[in-house]
Design a protein around this motif. Structure first.
Motif, PDB file in Angstrom:
ATOM      1  N   PRO A  50       1.041  -1.237  -0.189  1.00  0.00           N
ATOM      2  CA  PRO A  50       0.150  -0.014   0.081  1.00  0.00           C
ATOM      3  C   PRO A  50       0.807   1.321  -0.466  1.00  0.00           C
ATOM      4  CG  PRO A  50       0.042  -0.885   2.649  1.00  0.00           C
ATOM      5  CD  PRO A  50       0.642  -2.300   1.008  1.00  0.00           C
ATOM      6  N   LYS A  51       0.223   2.269  -0.821  1.00  0.00           N
ATOM      7  CA  LYS A  51       1.262   3.215  -0.385  1.00  0.00           C
ATOM      8  C   LYS A  51       1.164   4.198   0.613  1.00  0.00           C
ATOM      9  CE  LYS A  51       0.648   4.360  -5.250  1.00  0.00           C
ATOM     10  NZ  LYS A  51       0.236   5.632  -6.604  1.00  0.00           N
ATOM     11  N   LYS A  52       0.039   3.529   1.276  1.00  0.00           N
ATOM     12  CA  LYS A  52       0.119   4.533   2.795  1.00  0.00           C
ATOM     13  C   LYS A  52       0.076   3.399   3.523  1.00  0.00           C
ATOM     14  CE  LYS A  52       0.388   9.524   1.782  1.00  0.00           C
ATOM     15  NZ  LYS A  52      -0.975  10.710   1.951  1.00  0.00           N
ATOM     16  N   PRO A  53       0.059   2.571   4.095  1.00  0.00           N
ATOM     17  CA  PRO A  53       0.075   1.671   5.417  1.00  0.00           C
ATOM     18  C   PRO A  53      -0.507   2.293   6.449  1.00  0.00           C
ATOM     19  CG  PRO A  53       2.250   1.308   5.375  1.00  0.00           C
ATOM     20  CD  PRO A  53       2.110   2.309   4.588  1.00  0.00           C
ATOM     21  N   SER A  54      -1.231   1.030   6.953  1.00  0.00           N
ATOM     22  CA  SER A  54      -1.944   1.981   8.333  1.00  0.00           C
ATOM     23  C   SER A  54      -0.305   1.285   9.312  1.00  0.00           C
ATOM     24  CB  SER A  54      -3.237   1.326   8.822  1.00  0.00           C
ATOM     25  OG  SER A  54      -3.298  -0.151   8.836  1.00  0.00           O
ATOM     26  N   LEU A  55      -0.816   1.705  10.808  1.00  0.00           N
ATOM     27  CA  LEU A  55      -0.093   1.048  11.589  1.00  0.00           C
ATOM     28  C   LEU A  55       0.007   0.069  12.137  1.00  0.00           C
ATOM     29  CD1 LEU A  55       2.654   1.478  13.331  1.00  0.00           C
ATOM     30  CD2 LEU A  55       0.547   2.165  15.194  1.00  0.00           C
ATOM     31  N   LEU A  66       2.495  -2.791  11.280  1.00  0.00           N
ATOM     32  CA  LEU A  66       2.462  -4.378  12.651  1.00  0.00           C
ATOM     33  C   LEU A  66       2.131  -5.402  12.386  1.00  0.00           C
ATOM     34  CD1 LEU A  66       1.196  -2.220  16.034  1.00  0.00           C
ATOM     35  CD2 LEU A  66       3.941  -2.595  14.502  1.00  0.00           C
ATOM     36  N   THR A  67       0.934  -5.850  11.356  1.00  0.00           N
ATOM     37  CA  THR A  67       0.608  -7.682  11.112  1.00  0.00           C
ATOM     38  C   THR A  67       1.634  -7.951  10.184  1.00  0.00           C
ATOM     39  OG1 THR A  67      -1.197  -6.350  11.468  1.00  0.00           O
ATOM     40  CG2 THR A  67      -1.078  -9.076  10.128  1.00  0.00           C
ATOM     41  N   SER A  68       2.343  -7.065   9.105  1.00  0.00           N
ATOM     42  CA  SER A  68       3.210  -7.857   8.395  1.00  0.00           C
ATOM     43  C   SER A  68       4.116  -7.898   9.354  1.00  0.00           C
ATOM     44  CB  SER A  68       3.292  -6.299   7.428  1.00  0.00           C
ATOM     45  OG  SER A  68       2.184  -6.541   6.515  1.00  0.00           O
TER      46      SER A  68
END
Length: 113
Positions: free
Chosen positions: A91-96, A100-102
């Motif tokens: 994603p261009k702007k991943p969420s926190l 953390l999941t990744s």
């Protein structure tokens, strides 16, 4: 390459040879510091390559040339496109939470190796 005939002739009649020679030429230009020439050659490969796998060496050379030319915006855009083709979109702007999941998934994957 000219000995083998025109670009069309070489690519149509000797595809594997043309792919190998053009990849070698691109890498040679890159190693010699001729990054713009290397990128021009890789564009010719991209136009003629039949599969993404056939483009892979040229993609790598192209990315290295872009980095050394200081073209980080195109390097990033191209890299993201390659990852998308390989089934690993970012994603261009991943969420926190996505980050953390990744991170957790990566740590688990590394533990099993």
């Amino acid at each position: 390459l000219r000995i083998l005939g025109s670009d069309d002739t070489v690519w149509n009649n000797h595809y594997d040879l043309a792919l190998t020679l053009y990849n070698l030429l691109a890498e040679l230009k890159h190693c010699g510091g001729n990054f713009n020439e290397a990128m021009q050659i890789t564009r010719r490969i991209f136009k003629r390559a039949k599969t993404f796998d056939d483009q892979f060496i040229a993609q790598t050379c192209n990315l290295k040339s872009m980095v050394l030319n200081g073209d980080m915006d195109n390097t990033l855009t191209t890299s993201l496109g390659i990852l998308r083709v390989l089934g690993e979109p970012l994603p261009k702007k991943p969420s926190l939470s996505a980050v953390l999941t990744s991170l957790v998934k990566t740590k688990r994957a590394l533990r099993t190796k």
